[in-house]
Design an enzyme around this catalytic site. Structure first.
Site, mmCIF file in Angstrom:
data_model
loop_
_atom_site.group_PDB
_atom_site.id
_atom_site.type_symbol
_atom_site.label_atom_id
_atom_site.label_comp_id
_atom_site.label_asym_id
_atom_site.label_seq_id
_atom_site.Cartn_x
_atom_site.Cartn_y
_atom_site.Cartn_z
ATOM 1 N N ASP A 160 0.841 -1.190 0.000
ATOM 2 C CA ASP A 160 0.000 0.000 0.000
ATOM 3 C C ASP A 160 0.888 1.256 0.000
ATOM 4 O O ASP A 160 1.817 1.357 -0.805
ATOM 5 C CB ASP A 160 -0.957 -0.051 1.197
ATOM 6 C CG ASP A 160 -2.046 1.003 1.166
ATOM 7 O OD1 ASP A 160 -3.049 0.796 0.471
ATOM 8 O OD2 ASP A 160 -1.878 2.041 1.842
ATOM 9 N N TRP A 161 0.632 2.216 0.904
ATOM 10 C CA TRP A 161 1.438 3.443 0.942
ATOM 11 C C TRP A 161 2.902 3.166 1.250
ATOM 12 O O TRP A 161 3.770 3.986 0.942
ATOM 13 C CB TRP A 161 0.865 4.425 1.969
ATOM 14 C CG TRP A 161 -0.005 5.459 1.323
ATOM 15 C CD1 TRP A 161 -1.357 5.468 1.231
ATOM 16 C CD2 TRP A 161 0.434 6.642 0.655
ATOM 17 N NE1 TRP A 161 -1.796 6.576 0.553
ATOM 18 C CE2 TRP A 161 -0.717 7.315 0.193
ATOM 19 C CE3 TRP A 161 1.682 7.195 0.392
ATOM 20 C CZ2 TRP A 161 -0.651 8.510 -0.506
ATOM 21 C CZ3 TRP A 161 1.753 8.391 -0.316
ATOM 22 C CH2 TRP A 161 0.599 9.040 -0.754
ATOM 23 N N TRP A 204 -12.298 3.390 -3.674
ATOM 24 C CA TRP A 204 -11.857 3.442 -2.273
ATOM 25 C C TRP A 204 -11.679 4.885 -1.814
ATOM 26 O O TRP A 204 -12.118 5.256 -0.725
ATOM 27 C CB TRP A 204 -10.559 2.667 -2.121
ATOM 28 C CG TRP A 204 -9.725 3.003 -0.914
ATOM 29 C CD1 TRP A 204 -8.552 3.668 -0.894
ATOM 30 C CD2 TRP A 204 -10.012 2.674 0.460
ATOM 31 N NE1 TRP A 204 -8.069 3.790 0.388
ATOM 32 C CE2 TRP A 204 -8.961 3.180 1.240
ATOM 33 C CE3 TRP A 204 -11.059 2.009 1.090
ATOM 34 C CZ2 TRP A 204 -8.923 3.041 2.626
ATOM 35 C CZ3 TRP A 204 -11.019 1.871 2.477
ATOM 36 C CH2 TRP A 204 -9.963 2.381 3.229
ATOM 37 N N ASP A 251 -7.800 -8.521 -3.898
ATOM 38 C CA ASP A 251 -7.739 -7.080 -3.613
ATOM 39 C C ASP A 251 -8.481 -6.294 -4.689
ATOM 40 O O ASP A 251 -8.075 -6.291 -5.852
ATOM 41 C CB ASP A 251 -6.277 -6.636 -3.552
ATOM 42 C CG ASP A 251 -6.122 -5.161 -3.196
ATOM 43 O OD1 ASP A 251 -7.137 -4.493 -2.927
ATOM 44 O OD2 ASP A 251 -4.975 -4.678 -3.193
ATOM 45 N N HIS A 268 -6.222 -7.206 0.093
ATOM 46 C CA HIS A 268 -5.321 -6.055 0.044
ATOM 47 C C HIS A 268 -4.188 -6.153 1.060
ATOM 48 O O HIS A 268 -3.050 -5.801 0.765
ATOM 49 C CB HIS A 268 -6.130 -4.777 0.287
ATOM 50 C CG HIS A 268 -5.311 -3.522 0.240
ATOM 51 N ND1 HIS A 268 -4.697 -3.071 -0.906
ATOM 52 C CD2 HIS A 268 -4.989 -2.623 1.214
ATOM 53 C CE1 HIS A 268 -4.041 -1.948 -0.649
ATOM 54 N NE2 HIS A 268 -4.202 -1.657 0.631
#
Length: 468
Positions: free
Chosen positions: A293-294, A334, A420, A449
């Site tokens: 993710d980030w 999202w 995901d 995810h």
């Protein structure tokens, strides 16, 4: 001169009414503290009835005028349909400042009652007394000192951590109480803190640092939104058992790190700079970069700044957003959902995403965020993903893509959570095509995810991959 009593007089028939009204104001002050604001509360009364209430909200409202008194005055004027509040009394837990005192005089309040004095900016006798100026055309009766100790205790409790902690808490930030992290399942590691990196400007960053400093491999594990280093609890023991080192920071705004109160404090390049400085300060070498993710949006821009420090990367459900290609439909959905639900239940989200997660594990993910005041990062991060070429972070992401295409000389491994809907297989295969020498990804058909939740299997595979 106008007399300003400093406390309720013994035998005064109105003293008990003042105390009861001030207790209502103290309840508002406690609610302000719960939201991360300086604990000051106010109520407006008329004929013994509550007309309006107010609590401090400058940080949350992004409004320097949103003092408790101003909030209460605005609400009272709206309710009465008149900006003149004739016959009304205002009760506030802290002596009004000059701005609030002026507003009270303009509102034509009959009476103002305050609790604790404010020796730094009080305008009802401590620093100056606007209510005692004979040249003004309206005079408001004032009483001070009502439940002053209770109001003062709230303020002392709020500011004490900032004054006594060896890593003082900045006034524009919050720090999740350590008690929130007691008895977390499968998270036994010693916390480490750092606050003197230039980019932190006094904010305190938490990180895990386990294993020998001179290990053959240092796994740098970077989490995403809305998780924290707890995400890697299944992978860390596998890496440590191999004799390796693990460093897992909590991004500012997440986990045990300090949390700026304002959403606008969070910027792509600032978070990247914090990570760059942490890598330098800890002098991390022989790094295997682990991202999700980030953690990937930021982390995949790090190796080009010091390629000699990195030997491998393990990539899970993330992307590089250069603003020159559309963001995935799943991510856009999202982001829109986050905008419509800024206070979404993190524990519930994690349990919906991970059917195997226990209630205590889901609660651990939510532990860093006890209230809305601690949630600036979770609100801000979805909107920070660069969508256009000129968005902050887009250019550095494009440069990183070129680095991975042409200059990366280390090893790469990719694991994809096939379920995901946000950053799934299509996004990851496109990313893998941009990484020089990246082998076909390892597909996890049952994972979504949050791929590191399946991390024990992935960590063992990563160790085998590095050793062959």
């Amino acid at each position: 001169m106008i007399s300003v009593p400093t406390a309720a007089e013994p035998g005064d028939p109105g003293a008990e009414d003042d105390i009861q009204a001030m207790r209502l104001a103290l309840a508002e002050a406690r609610a302000a503290a719960h939201d991360g604001e300086v604990p000051v509360g106010a109520v407006v009364m008329r004929d013994g009835q509550v007309i309006a209430t107010g609590r401090n909200a400058p940080v949350g409202a992004h409004d320097p005028t949103a003092h408790a008194e101003i909030v209460a005055l605005r609400a009272a004027a709206e309710r009465l349909g008149n900006y003149r509040l004739d016959g009304c009394q205002l009760f506030v837990t802290l002596e009004p400042c000059a701005m609030c005192a002026g507003a009270m005089l303009h509102a034509r309040l009959a009476r103002v009652v305050f609790g604790a004095p404010d020796p730094r900016s009080g305008a009802a006798g401590s620093v100056l007394n606007l209510f005692d100026n004979p040249r003004l055309n309206h005079h408001t009766q004032v009483r001070g000192g009502v439940l002053a100790e209770e109001g003062g205790a709230l303020l002392r409790e709020f500011f004490q951590p900032r004054r006594t902690n060896p890593s003082p808490l900045r006034e524009d930030a919050l720090r999740t109480p350590e008690a929130a992290f007691a008895d977390l399942p499968d998270y036994p590691w010693t916390p480490h803190y750092i606050s003197d990196l230039p980019s932190l400007a006094g904010l305190r960053l938490h990180y895990l640092d386990e294993g020998p400093v001179d290990a053959e491999v240092t796994w740098l594990c970077l989490h995403g939104n809305p998780t924290w280093s707890y995400l890697y609890r299944h992978m860390i023991p596998i890496f440590l058992a191999a004799g390796h080192r693990v460093v897992a920071p909590d991004l500012i705004g997440f986990g045990k790190s300090d949390k700026p109160k304002k959403d606008s404090a969070h910027r792509f390049l600032w978070h990247r700079q914090v990570l760059l400085e942490l890598v330098e300060r800890l002098d991390l070498r022989r790094v295997a970069l682990v991202v999700q993710d980030w953690g990937g949006l930021l982390g995949l821009t790090l190796p080009m700044a010091a390629p000699e420090r990195y030997q491998a990367t393990l990539i899970m459900n993330t992307c590089l957003a250069g603003g020159d290609a559309p963001l995935s439909p799943g991510f856009l959905a999202w982001r829109e959902w986050c905008a419509q639900n800024p206070g979404f239940d993190i524990a519930r989200l994690m349990r919906r995403s991970l059917a195997h997660l226990s209630a205590s594990e889901a609660a651990a993910y939510a532990a860093p965020f006890p209230d809305a005041g601690h949630r600036a990062a979770t609100r801000r991060f979805p909107a920070m993903v660069p969508a256009l070429p000129d968005d902050e972070g887009a250019e550095i992401s494009r440069q990183a893509r070129e680095f991975w295409r042409r200059q990366w000389a280390g090893r790469s491994l990719m694991a994809i959570g096939a379920q995901d809907p946000v950053l799934g297989e299509a996004v990851m295969r496109a990313l893998g095509a941009d990484i020089q020498g990246c082998p076909p990804p390892r597909m996890l058909p049952d994972a979504g995810h949050f791929v590191p939740e399946h991390g024990a299997e992935i960590a063992r595979r990563a160790l085998t991959w590095l050793s062959t």
